[in-house]
Design an enzyme around this catalytic site. Structure first.
Site, PDB file in Angstrom:
ATOM      1  N   GLY A 184      58.253  27.194   1.901  1.00 20.79           N
ATOM      2  CA  GLY A 184      58.315  28.632   2.109  1.00 20.79           C
ATOM      3  C   GLY A 184      58.082  29.397   0.833  1.00 20.79           C
ATOM      4  O   GLY A 184      57.161  29.116   0.067  1.00 20.79           O
ATOM      5  N   ASP A 185      58.918  30.391   0.580  1.00 19.57           N
ATOM      6  CA  ASP A 185      58.848  31.203  -0.635  1.00 19.57           C
ATOM      7  C   ASP A 185      60.062  30.892  -1.499  1.00 19.57           C
ATOM      8  O   ASP A 185      61.201  30.890  -0.988  1.00 19.57           O
ATOM      9  CB  ASP A 185      58.826  32.687  -0.270  1.00 19.57           C
ATOM     10  N   LYS A 191      66.841  18.591  -0.351  1.00 18.49           N
ATOM     11  CA  LYS A 191      68.214  18.829   0.107  1.00 18.49           C
ATOM     12  C   LYS A 191      68.126  19.200   1.586  1.00 18.49           C
ATOM     13  O   LYS A 191      67.579  20.228   1.959  1.00 18.49           O
ATOM     14  CB  LYS A 191      68.870  19.959  -0.687  1.00 18.49           C
ATOM     15  N   ASP A 234      60.640  19.582  -2.587  1.00 15.38           N
ATOM     16  CA  ASP A 234      61.666  19.577  -1.547  1.00 15.38           C
ATOM     17  C   ASP A 234      61.293  18.633  -0.408  1.00 15.38           C
ATOM     18  O   ASP A 234      60.126  18.313  -0.189  1.00 15.38           O
ATOM     19  CB  ASP A 234      61.860  20.978  -0.982  1.00 15.38           C
ATOM     20  N   MET A 258      67.709  28.661   9.105  1.00 14.98           N
ATOM     21  CA  MET A 258      68.647  27.535   9.089  1.00 14.98           C
ATOM     22  C   MET A 258      69.838  27.789  10.009  1.00 14.98           C
ATOM     23  O   MET A 258      70.987  27.508   9.666  1.00 14.98           O
ATOM     24  CB  MET A 258      69.131  27.260   7.660  1.00 14.98           C
ATOM     25  N   ALA A 264       0.847  -1.182   0.000  1.00 16.23           N
ATOM     26  CA  ALA A 264       0.000   0.000   0.000  1.00 16.23           C
ATOM     27  C   ALA A 264       0.885   1.235   0.000  1.00 16.23           C
ATOM     28  O   ALA A 264       2.048   1.185   0.404  1.00 16.23           O
ATOM     29  CB  ALA A 264      -0.908   0.014   1.239  1.00 16.23           C
ATOM     30  N   ALA A 279      58.790  31.443   6.042  1.00 16.19           N
ATOM     31  CA  ALA A 279      58.704  30.952   7.413  1.00 16.19           C
ATOM     32  C   ALA A 279      58.659  32.083   8.443  1.00 16.19           C
ATOM     33  O   ALA A 279      58.002  31.973   9.470  1.00 16.19           O
ATOM     34  CB  ALA A 279      59.891  30.026   7.697  1.00 16.19           C
ATOM     35  N   PRO A 322      55.032  27.309   4.777  1.00 16.29           N
ATOM     36  CA  PRO A 322      55.752  26.648   5.862  1.00 16.29           C
ATOM     37  C   PRO A 322      55.307  25.225   6.151  1.00 16.29           C
ATOM     38  O   PRO A 322      55.953  24.521   6.912  1.00 16.29           O
ATOM     39  CB  PRO A 322      55.459  27.559   7.063  1.00 16.29           C
TER      40      PRO A 322
END
Length: 498
Positions: free
Chosen positions: A324-325, A292, A270, A407, A61, A354, A247
């Site tokens: 980063g850039d 690296k 990287d 660094m 139904a 960064a 970053p």
């Protein structure tokens, strides 16, 4: 090392785990069984009919709403909906493409699933996830463009909210543009072989779609095919794009960076590029780790330069993805010079460096007007590992400036000695951070005099930033909470050397 075979041991997975496989199923002209005549069953039947399915409904139904639904002619020309006024039987599932049941209790659900599985039919029991082999998601319909959203049943309201967000992003005209693309596809394929030229054509098409809210103007199909003809005769020269990955936090990528990743044939990335950033790349793109990093096997810069040239001359669209850039301690200058020498087109997409990410994480202005009138970004080591010989340390030791050393983890003590020796007070505020914006982020606050303690607390294994200057104390002074002791924190954030 072979220039085309860089180390790949640390390459992130190309696909994170999925709760379910999203699949778009062709149902045109195929028979589908729906057991039940509830509102849920009606919605599923309507959805299946919209896909062109021949829907067999089994119910003893049904109410007036369902009856009215059955009286409507489906929009899809291949679709049909038939009501069988009886309870479903196992034999009804034989030969069906899908089976959807609205079962009153668990016993009926178990029986329905068992009957479907016995004849190899994928089955879904409405509102009973434990009995579902597949699920229906929230849908954004711009057919032939269809967007489906699933939360794997965890939060249906969240899926609906996501759908509303996407609805506002996709213009209604997308439906017409997608239909035009469908009509042009064979003609474009005849003119352009699979590969870069064909992808360039469709990227230009997509740019045109989203540059307007209007439907295609008359004759645009002919214009687009003429563009395909021109591309077919163009020389097969690739290009290189240097892209800043920021970053580490993928949400800090620019829109242009995402577009470059999604258009790439090859990505040379990287070691410090995060897996979340790579996840945004085109699935078909070949990914090559060319990282690296101190103390690890790596590609020589000459090898990376040669790779970029070889790939671009083969017609590939190469993304050189740098943390980063690219233009801040990223050796972009050397790569651009080499590509220019080989007449390879090259462009650059900047990323968040960064130092900027560090400032945002600290909630500090590096050029606070009361403390610093300039900002210096200085490399913390030379190519031989020690302090660089050509840094003007007397100029760097300026109380009116903020200096960020990149660094500089292994030379931190020497940096402090140089700055104090040039007259910077030993109590000058210092912040050391590693892995800025990543889940493994760590930070320490102290002074030039206590830098050796700070670098011991932070460690040398991950990329380290050292910020020096009175501006670093501005917020703590105003809050009355400056602390020159070692403070070790693990907050969600990321790091990189550029």
């Amino acid at each position: 090392m072979d220039a085309m075979q860089p180390p790949r041991n640390d390459e992130p997975a190309r696909m994170e785990p999925l709760a379910k496989l999203p699949v778009f199923w062709a149902l045109e002209g195929r028979r589908v069984v729906v057991a039940g005549a509830t509102d849920g069953a009606m919605w599923k039947a309507e959805l299946l009919a919209a896909c062109g399915a021949c829907v067999d409904v089994y119910a003893e139904a049904c109410d007036e709403t369902f009856e009215a639904f059955l009286d409507r002619t489906p929009e899809h020309p291949a679709a049909s909906i038939a009501l069988n006024r009886r309870r479903w039987a196992p034999a009804d599932l034989d030969g069906a493409a899908l089976a959807i049941g609205d079962c009153e209790d668990e016993a009926e659900a178990r029986a329905f699933v068992a009957a479907a599985r016995a004849v190899g039919v994928p089955v879904n029991v409405i509102d009973k996830p434990e009995f579902c082999e597949f699920q229906f998601g929230s849908i954004v319909n711009r057919s032939p463009v269809i967007v489906a959203i699933s939360t794997d049943g965890a939060a249906p309201i969240l899926a609906q909210t996501i759908r509303r967000k996407i609805e506002t992003l996709l213009p209604k005209s997308l439906k017409v543009w997608a239909a035009l693309a469908q009509s042009l596809r064979d003609a474009v394929n005849r003119r352009l072989e699979p590969g870069p030229r064909r992808r360039v054509f469709w990227e230009r098409f997509a740019d045109r779609v989203f540059s307007t809210m209007d439907t295609p103007e008359e004759g645009v199909g002919g214009v687009l095919l003429a563009d395909a003809e021109r591309l077919a005769g163009a020389p097969a020269i690739g290009r290189v794009t240097l892209v800043g990955a920021g970053p580490g936090d993928a949400e800090l990528l620019t829109l242009k960076a995402v577009r470059a990743l999604q258009a790439a044939d090859v990505i040379l990335f990287d070691d410090l590029v995060s897996a979340d950033v790579l996840e945004l790349a085109r699935r078909e793109a070949k990914r090559m780790l060319v990282g690296k990093r101190g103390g690890r096997e790596s590609c020589r810069q000459d090898d990376i330069n040669a790779m970029m040239v070889k790939l671009a001359k083969a017609g590939k669209r190469v993304v050189r993805l740098k943390s980063g850039d690219p233009m801040v301690f990223g050796r972009a200058g050397e790569e651009i010079t080499h590509l220019d020498r080989e007449n390879i087109p090259v462009d650059v997409v900047p990323g968040i460096t960064a130092a900027s990410a560090m400032a945002s994480r600290l909630g500090l202005s590096l050029t606070h007007r009361d403390h610093a009138q300039s900002l210096r970004l200085v490399t913390g080591h030379s190519r031989h590992g020690g302090l660089p010989d050509d840094v003007d340390w007397a100029g760097v030791a300026d109380r009116r400036s903020t200096t960020v050393f990149y660094m500089g983890g292994r030379t931190a003590g020497l940096i402090a000695e140089k700055l104090v020796g040039e007259g910077l007070p030993p109590e000058t505020p210092v912040v050391i951070m590693s892995d800025v914006s990543r889940p493994t982020e760590r930070s320490w606050r102290g002074t030039l005099a206590t830098i050796p303690e700070g670098i011991t607390a932070i460690g040398y294994d991950n990329p380290v930033l050292i910020a020096v200057g009175d501006a670093l104390a501005a917020r703590q002074v105003s809050a009355g909470s400056i602390d020159t002791s070692s403070i070790d924190s693990s907050r969600p954030l990321a790091a990189c050397a550029g």
